[in-house]
Motif scaffolding. Structure first.
Motif, short mmCIF file in Angstrom:
data_model
loop_
_atom_site.label_atom_id
_atom_site.label_comp_id
_atom_site.label_asym_id
_atom_site.label_seq_id
_atom_site.Cartn_x
_atom_site.Cartn_y
_atom_site.Cartn_z
N GLU A 3 0.93 -1.19 0.13
CA GLU A 3 -0.04 -0.06 0.00
C GLU A 3 0.90 1.34 0.05
O GLU A 3 0.81 2.19 -0.71
N SER A 4 1.91 1.42 0.83
CA SER A 4 2.89 2.28 0.58
C SER A 4 3.57 2.55 -0.67
O SER A 4 3.48 3.66 -0.97
N ARG A 28 2.19 1.68 -3.62
CA ARG A 28 1.05 2.27 -4.49
C ARG A 28 0.53 3.54 -4.34
O ARG A 28 0.33 4.30 -5.25
N ASN A 29 0.54 3.94 -3.04
CA ASN A 29 0.29 5.25 -2.81
C ASN A 29 1.50 6.28 -3.25
O ASN A 29 1.18 7.37 -3.74
N LYS A 36 0.78 6.26 -6.99
CA LYS A 36 -0.31 7.19 -7.48
C LYS A 36 0.05 8.61 -7.20
O LYS A 36 -0.38 9.37 -7.86
#
Length: 154
Positions: A138-139, A141-142, A145
């Motif tokens: 998630e880190s 991906r963020n 993004k």
């Protein structure tokens, strides 16, 4: 259940204010089908299994994700084209003639085992993010993004 709700509404709609409950509904199908970016993301990782794992983590964000094990392979495949983002593991920071170092404008996400104070990379402010390894999906991906949204002007 629907009939009971309708019957209740019909019975008390003149006495109660149902506008308080008029909230927008999220379209979960549309959210789950977000369009992928056309941005090219280059992953530099000497461990092909780890590099392919990173590619799988990012596959919903971009249609074009390339994984390279050496700087030579990246230069050969990319030619004069430049990716929109580099994701580089710390092991490759010690190799000479790295294409991501020569490109001062393209952002880099560096995956490192070292504290930030021990890493020296000449990049403009805002063009380098350092994430600690092992990186949380998630880190990563963020971080990706954030760069893709900036580059695409969203």
């Amino acid at each position: 259940m629907c009939q009971a709700a309708r019957a209740y509404y019909e019975a008390v709609h003149t006495e109660k204010d149902f506008n308080l409950y008029n909230t927008p509904v999220l379209d979960f199908i549309k959210v789950s089908q977000d369009e992928q970016s056309n941005a090219t993301i280059a992953i530099m990782c000497s461990d092909s299994a780890y590099g392919n794992g990173l590619r799988l983590v990012l596959q919903k964000l971009s249609k074009h994700i390339l994984v390279f094990e050496t700087p030579e392979a990246a230069r050969k495949k990319l030619g004069k084209k430049k990716p929109m983002l580099w994701v580089v593991t710390e092991a490759l920071t010690k190799q000479p003639d790295q294409p991501w170092r020569a490109d001062k404008r393209t952002p880099v996400i560096l995956l490192s085992n070292q504290p930030e104070s021990e890493i020296t990379i000449e990049k403009n402010a805002g063009k380098l993010i350092i994430l600690s390894m092992p990186v949380l999906p998630e880190s990563l991906r963020n971080a990706v993004k954030a760069y893709l949204l900036i580059k695409e002007g969203k």
